[in-house]
Design a protein around this motif. Structure first.
Motif, PDB file in Angstrom:
ATOM      1  N   ALA A  65       0.844  -1.195   0.000  1.00  0.00           N
ATOM      2  CA  ALA A  65       0.000   0.000   0.000  1.00  0.00           C
ATOM      3  C   ALA A  65       0.878   1.244   0.000  1.00  0.00           C
ATOM      4  N   PRO A  66       0.460   2.284  -0.717  1.00  0.00           N
ATOM      5  CA  PRO A  66       1.228   3.532  -0.686  1.00  0.00           C
ATOM      6  C   PRO A  66       1.362   4.035   0.756  1.00  0.00           C
ATOM      7  N   SER A  67       2.582   4.429   1.129  1.00  0.00           N
ATOM      8  CA  SER A  67       2.865   4.777   2.513  1.00  0.00           C
ATOM      9  C   SER A  67       3.764   5.985   2.616  1.00  0.00           C
ATOM     10  N   VAL A  68       3.786   6.548   3.808  1.00  0.00           N
ATOM     11  CA  VAL A  68       4.680   7.639   4.157  1.00  0.00           C
ATOM     12  C   VAL A  68       5.567   7.134   5.282  1.00  0.00           C
ATOM     13  N   LEU A  69       6.861   7.367   5.177  1.00  0.00           N
ATOM     14  CA  LEU A  69       7.809   6.978   6.214  1.00  0.00           C
ATOM     15  C   LEU A  69       8.286   8.232   6.921  1.00  0.00           C
ATOM     16  N   VAL A  70       8.067   8.293   8.229  1.00  0.00           N
ATOM     17  CA  VAL A  70       8.671   9.334   9.047  1.00  0.00           C
ATOM     18  C   VAL A  70       9.961   8.706   9.543  1.00  0.00           C
ATOM     19  N   ASP A  71      11.065   9.117   8.940  1.00  0.00           N
ATOM     20  CA  ASP A  71      12.347   8.443   9.100  1.00  0.00           C
ATOM     21  C   ASP A  71      13.182   9.096  10.190  1.00  0.00           C
ATOM     22  N   ILE A  72      13.266   8.405  11.324  1.00  0.00           N
ATOM     23  CA  ILE A  72      14.038   8.896  12.456  1.00  0.00           C
ATOM     24  C   ILE A  72      15.496   8.474  12.338  1.00  0.00           C
ATOM     25  N   ALA A  73      15.715   7.249  11.858  1.00  0.00           N
ATOM     26  CA  ALA A  73      17.058   6.670  11.879  1.00  0.00           C
ATOM     27  C   ALA A  73      17.876   6.938  10.621  1.00  0.00           C
ATOM     28  N   GLY A  74      17.249   7.087   9.481  1.00  0.00           N
ATOM     29  CA  GLY A  74      18.001   7.296   8.249  1.00  0.00           C
ATOM     30  C   GLY A  74      18.691   6.038   7.755  1.00  0.00           C
ATOM     31  N   ASN A  75      18.056   4.893   7.980  1.00  0.00           N
ATOM     32  CA  ASN A  75      18.638   3.630   7.555  1.00  0.00           C
ATOM     33  C   ASN A  75      18.265   3.347   6.102  1.00  0.00           C
ATOM     34  N   LEU A  82      11.287  -0.923   1.746  1.00  0.00           N
ATOM     35  CA  LEU A  82       9.926  -0.424   1.528  1.00  0.00           C
ATOM     36  C   LEU A  82       9.676  -0.126   0.055  1.00  0.00           C
ATOM     37  N   GLY A  83      10.728   0.225  -0.651  1.00  0.00           N
ATOM     38  CA  GLY A  83      10.687   0.368  -2.101  1.00  0.00           C
ATOM     39  C   GLY A  83       9.555   1.222  -2.639  1.00  0.00           C
ATOM     40  N   GLU A  84       8.836   0.646  -3.591  1.00  0.00           N
ATOM     41  CA  GLU A  84       7.789   1.388  -4.311  1.00  0.00           C
ATOM     42  C   GLU A  84       6.579   1.731  -3.455  1.00  0.00           C
ATOM     43  N   ARG A  85       6.487   1.160  -2.261  1.00  0.00           N
ATOM     44  CA  ARG A  85       5.379   1.511  -1.367  1.00  0.00           C
ATOM     45  C   ARG A  85       5.447   2.981  -0.948  1.00  0.00           C
ATOM     46  N   GLY A 107      13.939  10.184 -10.927  1.00  0.00           N
ATOM     47  CA  GLY A 107      12.540  10.561 -10.898  1.00  0.00           C
ATOM     48  C   GLY A 107      12.069  11.158  -9.583  1.00  0.00           C
ATOM     49  N   GLY A 108      12.967  11.370  -8.635  1.00  0.00           N
ATOM     50  CA  GLY A 108      12.569  12.015  -7.392  1.00  0.00           C
ATOM     51  C   GLY A 108      11.634  11.170  -6.541  1.00  0.00           C
ATOM     52  N   ARG A 109      11.676   9.853  -6.685  1.00  0.00           N
ATOM     53  CA  ARG A 109      10.798   8.986  -5.913  1.00  0.00           C
ATOM     54  C   ARG A 109      11.612   8.165  -4.950  1.00  0.00           C
ATOM     55  N   PRO A 110      11.208   8.038  -3.728  1.00  0.00           N
ATOM     56  CA  PRO A 110      10.067   8.722  -3.146  1.00  0.00           C
ATOM     57  C   PRO A 110      10.369  10.194  -2.893  1.00  0.00           C
ATOM     58  N   LYS A 111       9.302  10.967  -2.829  1.00  0.00           N
ATOM     59  CA  LYS A 111       9.474  12.384  -2.517  1.00  0.00           C
ATOM     60  C   LYS A 111      10.053  12.492  -1.108  1.00  0.00           C
ATOM     61  N   ARG A 112      11.066  13.322  -0.955  1.00  0.00           N
ATOM     62  CA  ARG A 112      11.725  13.489   0.335  1.00  0.00           C
ATOM     63  C   ARG A 112      11.543  14.923   0.831  1.00  0.00           C
ATOM     64  N   GLU A 113      11.334  15.017   2.119  1.00  0.00           N
ATOM     65  CA  GLU A 113      11.303  16.342   2.722  1.00  0.00           C
ATOM     66  C   GLU A 113      11.903  16.256   4.114  1.00  0.00           C
ATOM     67  N   ALA A 114      12.603  17.275   4.483  1.00  0.00           N
ATOM     68  CA  ALA A 114      13.216  17.328   5.807  1.00  0.00           C
ATOM     69  C   ALA A 114      12.247  17.996   6.769  1.00  0.00           C
ATOM     70  N   PHE A 115      12.118  17.415   7.944  1.00  0.00           N
ATOM     71  CA  PHE A 115      11.349  18.046   8.998  1.00  0.00           C
ATOM     72  C   PHE A 115      12.308  18.931   9.774  1.00  0.00           C
ATOM     73  N   PHE A 116      12.006  20.196   9.822  1.00  0.00           N
ATOM     74  CA  PHE A 116      12.836  21.167  10.512  1.00  0.00           C
ATOM     75  C   PHE A 116      11.941  21.893  11.501  1.00  0.00           C
ATOM     76  N   ALA A 117      12.077  21.554  12.783  1.00  0.00           N
ATOM     77  CA  ALA A 117      11.167  22.068  13.803  1.00  0.00           C
ATOM     78  C   ALA A 117      11.075  23.589  13.828  1.00  0.00           C
ATOM     79  N   PRO A 118      12.192  24.342  13.775  1.00  0.00           N
ATOM     80  CA  PRO A 118      12.044  25.805  13.805  1.00  0.00           C
ATOM     81  C   PRO A 118      11.208  26.343  12.635  1.00  0.00           C
ATOM     82  N   GLY A 119      11.358  25.767  11.470  1.00  0.00           N
ATOM     83  CA  GLY A 119      10.542  26.199  10.331  1.00  0.00           C
ATOM     84  C   GLY A 119       9.071  25.891  10.532  1.00  0.00           C
TER      85      GLY A 119
END
Length: 186
Positions: A65-75, A82-85, A107-119
């Protein structure tokens, strides 16, 4: 698809003892999965924050199933498994600092974004105003602390030897997930 909603839209309540109800669920979320090592499963089950816990070696058993990973570890191995999910990866931390990014291909997949608390804080302050931001953060933090208060303990270590021992335990995978290690430097 798991959707990451802003914390202000989530239901925030302390789950009953033994409950597996998440502390917060996005309005459109289907489920919250926790990906973890075998040594952390029992601890995370007691917290009741996830609908399901999956160990890293069991990732292939997850539905595609299409998913979002909140990546704490960066493994990168987890991202690859997780691949194409993955529709998106929200990068919060990078405990695996010595590993490559894990984002191969084009192709920029998966889309990545950094969580930056001050922003994020600046954005929410502009959206809601300072008073409402403080109120919402206080409410969410109080709910989180109510769960964590009895779940974790402080493990005070001293000096370089204490820091090195804690580091080695973490690298070996033997660190106690219930412990928050503090290093006192003389």
């Amino acid at each position: 698809m798991v959707r990451i909603e802003c914390w202000y839209r989530r239901r925030r309540a302390r789950p009953p003892s033994g409950s597996r109800t998440p502390i917060a669920r996005g309005a459109n979320a289907r489920s919250w999965f926790g990906l973890t090592s075998p040594g952390s499963v029992a601890f995370l089950e007691r917290l009741g924050l996830y609908d399901r816990l999956v160990t890293y070696d069991a990732i292939p058993s997850l539905a595609a199933a299409p998913s979002v990973l909140v990546d704490i570890a960066g493994n990168p191995e987890v991202i690859h498994a997780l691949g194409e999910r993955l529709e998106r990866v929200i990068i919060v931390g990078k405990a695996h600092w010595d590993a490559a990014s894990g984002f191969g291909g084009g192709g920029g997949r998966p889309k990545r974004e950094a969580f930056f608390a001050p922003g994020r804080i600046a954005r929410r302050s502009a959206d809601w105003g300072g008073d409402q931001l403080r109120e919402r953060v206080s409410e969410s933090w109080s709910a989180f602390l109510a769960i964590m208060r009895d779940a974790v303990r402080i493990d005070l270590r001293h000096g370089a030897d204490g820091a090195l021992a804690a580091y080695r335990e973490a690298v070996a995978g033997s660190a106690d997930p219930r412990s928050g290690v503090l290093i006192a430097i003389p």
